[in-house]
Every structure is written in C-alpha cells, then in structure tokens.
Design a protein around this motif. Structure first.
Motif, PDB file in Angstrom:
ATOM      1  N   ASP A 210       0.858  -1.186   0.000  1.00 50.46           N
ATOM      2  CA  ASP A 210       0.000   0.000   0.000  1.00 50.46           C
ATOM      3  C   ASP A 210       0.892   1.232   0.000  1.00 50.46           C
ATOM      4  OD1 ASP A 210      -1.795   2.067   0.446  1.00 50.46           O
ATOM      5  OD2 ASP A 210      -1.800   1.728   2.617  1.00 50.46           O
ATOM      6  N   LEU A 211       0.919   1.919  -1.140  1.00 48.78           N
ATOM      7  CA  LEU A 211       1.760   3.103  -1.282  1.00 48.78           C
ATOM      8  C   LEU A 211       0.943   4.380  -1.340  1.00 48.78           C
ATOM      9  CD1 LEU A 211       4.135   1.600  -3.994  1.00 48.78           C
ATOM     10  CD2 LEU A 211       4.264   1.397  -1.498  1.00 48.78           C
ATOM     11  N   VAL A 212      -0.372   4.269  -1.066  1.00 54.53           N
ATOM     12  CA  VAL A 212      -1.259   5.417  -1.193  1.00 54.53           C
ATOM     13  C   VAL A 212      -1.972   5.778   0.113  1.00 54.53           C
ATOM     14  CG1 VAL A 212      -3.232   4.054  -1.977  1.00 54.53           C
ATOM     15  CG2 VAL A 212      -3.036   6.435  -2.692  1.00 54.53           C
ATOM     16  N   GLY A 213      -2.176   4.792   0.990  1.00 55.08           N
ATOM     17  CA  GLY A 213      -2.714   5.089   2.310  1.00 55.08           C
ATOM     18  C   GLY A 213      -4.220   5.150   2.423  1.00 55.08           C
ATOM     19  N   THR A 214      -4.949   4.602   1.468  1.00 55.78           N
ATOM     20  CA  THR A 214      -6.413   4.618   1.556  1.00 55.78           C
ATOM     21  C   THR A 214      -6.918   3.390   2.300  1.00 55.78           C
ATOM     22  OG1 THR A 214      -6.669   3.433  -0.530  1.00 55.78           O
ATOM     23  CG2 THR A 214      -6.588   5.848  -0.635  1.00 55.78           C
ATOM     24  N   ASP A 215      -8.125   3.528   2.852  1.00 54.49           N
ATOM     25  CA  ASP A 215      -8.741   2.368   3.493  1.00 54.49           C
ATOM     26  C   ASP A 215      -8.940   1.240   2.484  1.00 54.49           C
ATOM     27  OD1 ASP A 215      -8.824   3.782   5.834  1.00 54.49           O
ATOM     28  OD2 ASP A 215     -10.972   4.216   5.751  1.00 54.49           O
ATOM     29  N   ILE A 231       1.895  -7.965   3.814  1.00 56.45           N
ATOM     30  CA  ILE A 231       1.299  -6.700   3.377  1.00 56.45           C
ATOM     31  C   ILE A 231       2.013  -5.578   4.118  1.00 56.45           C
ATOM     32  CG2 ILE A 231      -0.809  -5.336   3.156  1.00 56.45           C
ATOM     33  CD1 ILE A 231      -2.365  -7.978   3.637  1.00 56.45           C
ATOM     34  N   ALA A 232       2.374  -4.523   3.410  1.00 54.61           N
ATOM     35  CA  ALA A 232       3.035  -3.389   4.049  1.00 54.61           C
ATOM     36  C   ALA A 232       2.418  -2.093   3.551  1.00 54.61           C
ATOM     37  CB  ALA A 232       4.534  -3.397   3.759  1.00 54.61           C
ATOM     38  N   THR A 233       2.376  -1.099   4.430  1.00 54.83           N
ATOM     39  CA  THR A 233       1.897   0.224   4.051  1.00 54.83           C
ATOM     40  C   THR A 233       2.922   1.280   4.427  1.00 54.83           C
ATOM     41  OG1 THR A 233       0.114   1.864   4.290  1.00 54.83           O
ATOM     42  CG2 THR A 233       0.640   0.557   6.246  1.00 54.83           C
ATOM     43  N   ILE A 234       3.021   2.313   3.596  1.00 60.33           N
ATOM     44  CA  ILE A 234       3.897   3.446   3.917  1.00 60.33           C
ATOM     45  C   ILE A 234       3.080   4.689   4.261  1.00 60.33           C
ATOM     46  CG2 ILE A 234       5.759   2.588   2.450  1.00 60.33           C
ATOM     47  CD1 ILE A 234       4.970   4.821   0.425  1.00 60.33           C
ATOM     48  N   ALA A 235       1.745   4.541   4.320  1.00 59.44           N
ATOM     49  CA  ALA A 235       0.905   5.716   4.547  1.00 59.44           C
ATOM     50  C   ALA A 235      -0.363   5.418   5.340  1.00 59.44           C
ATOM     51  CB  ALA A 235       0.518   6.351   3.207  1.00 59.44           C
ATOM     52  N   GLY A 236      -0.917   4.221   5.224  1.00 56.01           N
ATOM     53  CA  GLY A 236      -2.181   3.908   5.899  1.00 56.01           C
ATOM     54  C   GLY A 236      -1.954   3.364   7.291  1.00 56.01           C
ATOM     55  N   TYR A 237      -1.369   4.177   8.164  1.00 54.76           N
ATOM     56  CA  TYR A 237      -0.896   3.671   9.445  1.00 54.76           C
ATOM     57  C   TYR A 237      -2.025   3.287  10.404  1.00 54.76           C
ATOM     58  CZ  TYR A 237       3.576   5.499   7.821  1.00 54.76           C
ATOM     59  OH  TYR A 237       4.702   5.742   7.086  1.00 54.76           O
ATOM     60  N   GLU A 238      -3.056   4.110  10.485  1.00 57.44           N
ATOM     61  CA  GLU A 238      -4.126   3.814  11.433  1.00 57.44           C
ATOM     62  C   GLU A 238      -4.868   2.538  11.051  1.00 57.44           C
ATOM     63  OE1 GLU A 238      -8.227   5.821  13.234  1.00 57.44           O
ATOM     64  OE2 GLU A 238      -6.783   7.071  12.129  1.00 57.44           O
ATOM     65  N   ARG A 239      -5.337   2.457   9.811  1.00 57.06           N
ATOM     66  CA  ARG A 239      -6.039   1.264   9.369  1.00 57.06           C
ATOM     67  C   ARG A 239      -5.087   0.067   9.325  1.00 57.06           C
ATOM     68  NH1 ARG A 239     -10.876  -0.010   6.583  1.00 57.06           N
ATOM     69  NH2 ARG A 239     -11.614   1.922   7.539  1.00 57.06           N
ATOM     70  N   GLY A 240      -3.871   0.292   8.909  1.00 59.96           N
ATOM     71  CA  GLY A 240      -2.897  -0.784   8.839  1.00 59.96           C
ATOM     72  C   GLY A 240      -2.576  -1.374  10.194  1.00 59.96           C
ATOM     73  N   SER A 241      -2.489  -0.521  11.205  1.00 57.58           N
ATOM     74  CA  SER A 241      -2.224  -1.005  12.555  1.00 57.58           C
ATOM     75  C   SER A 241      -3.345  -1.907  13.036  1.00 57.58           C
ATOM     76  CB  SER A 241      -2.046   0.179  13.508  1.00 57.58           C
ATOM     77  OG  SER A 241      -1.798  -0.267  14.820  1.00 57.58           O
ATOM     78  N   ARG A 242      -4.578  -1.510  12.781  1.00 55.43           N
ATOM     79  CA  ARG A 242      -5.715  -2.329  13.187  1.00 55.43           C
ATOM     80  C   ARG A 242      -5.749  -3.657  12.431  1.00 55.43           C
ATOM     81  NH1 ARG A 242      -8.722   2.507  12.512  1.00 55.43           N
ATOM     82  NH2 ARG A 242      -9.939   1.543  10.828  1.00 55.43           N
ATOM     83  N   ALA A 243      -5.272  -3.641  11.188  1.00 53.46           N
ATOM     84  CA  ALA A 243      -5.310  -4.847  10.357  1.00 53.46           C
ATOM     85  C   ALA A 243      -4.139  -5.790  10.630  1.00 53.46           C
ATOM     86  CB  ALA A 243      -5.318  -4.459   8.882  1.00 53.46           C
ATOM     87  N   GLY A 244      -3.147  -5.334  11.373  1.00 54.81           N
ATOM     88  CA  GLY A 244      -2.013  -6.183  11.711  1.00 54.81           C
ATOM     89  C   GLY A 244      -1.004  -6.352  10.596  1.00 54.81           C
ATOM     90  N   ILE A 245      -0.945  -5.379   9.675  1.00 57.10           N
ATOM     91  CA  ILE A 245       0.032  -5.449   8.593  1.00 57.10           C
ATOM     92  C   ILE A 245       1.280  -4.656   8.979  1.00 57.10           C
ATOM     93  CG2 ILE A 245      -1.826  -5.701   6.916  1.00 57.10           C
ATOM     94  CD1 ILE A 245      -1.306  -2.814   6.047  1.00 57.10           C
ATOM     95  N   LYS A 246       2.306  -4.713   8.148  1.00 51.51           N
ATOM     96  CA  LYS A 246       3.551  -4.026   8.453  1.00 51.51           C
ATOM     97  C   LYS A 246       3.459  -2.536   8.156  1.00 51.51           C
ATOM     98  CE  LYS A 246       6.620  -7.999   7.907  1.00 51.51           C
ATOM     99  NZ  LYS A 246       7.788  -8.569   7.194  1.00 51.51           N
ATOM    100  N   LEU A 247       3.928  -1.722   9.085  1.00 46.24           N
ATOM    101  CA  LEU A 247       3.960  -0.273   8.940  1.00 46.24           C
ATOM    102  C   LEU A 247       5.408   0.141   8.693  1.00 46.24           C
ATOM    103  CD1 LEU A 247       1.727   0.678  12.014  1.00 46.24           C
ATOM    104  CD2 LEU A 247       0.996  -0.086   9.746  1.00 46.24           C
TER     105      LEU A 247
END
Length: 310
Positions: A210-215, A231-247
């Motif tokens: 996830d390079l855009v940070g959308t839900d 799965i990793a995100t560089i922008a969707g930190y709040e939703r990503g944290s809840r989903a248990g993916i890499k921030l």
C-alpha cells in the motif's frame, strides 16, 4: 521553510548562512530537490506541533555539484571531491540553493540521469526497496501494488518485475499504458477492486504494497493476501495497525528500515546508470513555488516525481 504548522501557505523562502563543511561533511550546490509527501506532512502537524521545532527546513533529497569537502569526506562509493556531481540522501533541508550534509549521505549521480531525475530518485527508490524486502517478494509470486503510478509506485513496479514477480498495479486509467510499458498489469482502483484483481490473478495474490494510504488499499490487500505480514503500508498507518500489517517509514511505531534504505542507494544509482531503472518526473517548480508543488502532490494524482529547481 515552514515558520508555523499548517498548510502550504506557511511556506516561505528565507536567506540563511551556509556553514563550511566539517571534516566529514560536504557542501553541495543544489540543482534539483525531490518533493515527497513526507515534506508536507512534517509541517501539517501529523507528527506533532512542538513550537520548539520551528522554523522547519524542508526536503530530504537533492542532486547537485560538490563545492567544498571536509578532510575526511568519504561517501558510500569512496572519496568525494569538489566538482563531483552527486545525489544526497538523506539530506535534511534539501529545499535550498546550497546544503551541507554528511559525506555518508552522498553518492555519485549517474551521468544518464538529468538533474531533475537524480533529485527525485532516492527517497522514492529506497522506500520501494524497503517495501519489497518487508513483504519478502520473490520470483514467481504475484504482488498487488496500490498507488503504482506515484513516485514510490513506479520504482516498486520496476523492481518487482526485475525480481521475476507478476505485478498487478492500481492506478487511474490514464496511467495504465505507462504501467504496461513497465511490465505490470494495471487495474483501476475504486468499488469492485478486489473482484477485478481476482480476475487478473485467479491463482491468488501472495503479497501487497500500500503506497497510497487509503482504506481501500488496506482492506482489499487484507481480503486478498492470506498472510497479513506479507502486506506493508507506507501511509495507511491507522487502518494498517488495526489490520495487523507491516507499517513502514517515519511514523511513530513504523519500521524505518534504516539499514535496508542506506544499502539500497548504490543499488538504485547503479540500476539507473545501466538503464534498468526508469525515473519518471512529471514536472518541476522553482524553489520559491514550493507551496504550489505541495498542493499538487497532496492532491494525489501525480505520475512519478515532482522536483524543485533552485
């Protein structure tokens, strides 16, 4: 620089003295400085609003010509000399005519790149490398890349293809031809995305970036990828944290990937020099128009990089 927290209206050009480099530093006459989402997030207040940190000097990457060196100025590629054409990353305060940075931040500029391309290569490039390493992408796998036409996305697509992966890349339809040229299979984002990806990749998706940070990017990735740690995100930190993916990145609690990113710099310049990595620059702005550049990238529709030219 930003004299206050807020929107792009807080930015201004200020004259400050440039120090002589110490023994392990380099002074660079900047020819181009990359613009990144992190730059406007810093003064937006996303990472805090401590008035003690003001004013904020912006920018993290630049390309230019070395004008002075310390006695022990040795970079990752070796000794640095006056007149060398270089790229500096990380380079705090890169939005400037001249900067002084540690020699450890300086690598040679590939002669094949324009100043604008060189100025926009490394921040996006090292982030892309970090993402692919974090999700453990391997040859023969299928990866879903959200925000594939942005600065990080275009590099990630090319590096993933070079690894032998199948890349499904989300972007607006106007950018699909570019993504096809780079070896990806493009898909439009928006309602029904998961089903469209299933049609493209009926055998499943192994990993996602996830390079855009959308839900949508986080939710669709979690729906399609069996292992959330791929799965990793560089922008969707709040939703990503809840989903248990890499921030990943500079946000609190995210993995900065410092060693991976530092090691990636010479890999990226080598790939660019050899023609294996294409650096796409959508446009440039004069340094005094940094606010306009920030408004453009904040809108989220740029293709590749925006740079500032002093």
């Amino acid at each position: 620089m930003a004299a206050a927290y807020g929107g792009p209206e807080v930015l201004s050009v200020t004259t400050v003295a440039v120090a002589e480099p110490t023994s392990d530093q380099v002074r660079i006459s900047v020819r181009a400085a990359g613009v990144n989402p992190f730059d406007y997030k810093v003064y937006s207040g996303m990472f805090g609003t401590d008035p003690e940190n003001l004013p904020l000097r912006l920018g993290v990457e630049a390309a230019g010509v070395v004008t002075a060196v310390g006695a022990d100025a040795v970079g990752p590629a070796g000794p640095i000399a006056v007149g060398d054409e270089v790229i500096a990353y990380s380079a705090p305060g890169a939005y400037a005519d001249e900067i002084v940075v540690p020699a450890s931040s300086v690598v040679p500029k590939p002669a094949t790149l324009s100043w604008e391309q060189a100025g926009g290569l490394l921040a996006a490039g090292v982030t892309a490398v970090h993402v692919l390493e974090a999700i453990g992408l391997a040859k023969g796998e299928t990866v879903l890349v959200h925000g594939a036409s942005g600065g990080v996305g275009l590099v990630a697509v090319q590096l993933a293809v070079a690894r032998g992966a199948t890349v499904v890349a989300t972007a607006s339809k106007a950018k699909h031809d570019l993504l096809r040229d780079l070896g990806a299979t493009p898909v439009a984002y928006g309602p029904g995305l998961a089903d469209r990806v299933r049609e493209i990749a009926p055998e499943g998706v192994d990993a996602a970036a996830d390079l855009v940070g959308t839900d949508e990017a986080v939710d669709v990735s979690v729906e399609l990828v069996p292992n959330p740690l791929r799965i990793a995100t560089i922008a969707g930190y709040e939703r990503g944290s809840r989903a248990g993916i890499k921030l990943l990145g500079g946000a609190p609690g995210a993995d900065p990937g410092t060693e991976i990113r530092e090691a990636a710099r010479l890999q990226l310049t080598e790939a660019a020099a050899a023609g294996r990595l294409r650096v796409v620059v959508e446009g440039s702005y004069p340094l005094r128009e940094a606010a306009a550049a920030h408004r453009e990238i904040a809108a989220g529709h740029t293709t590749g990089k925006i740079v500032l030219v002093p």
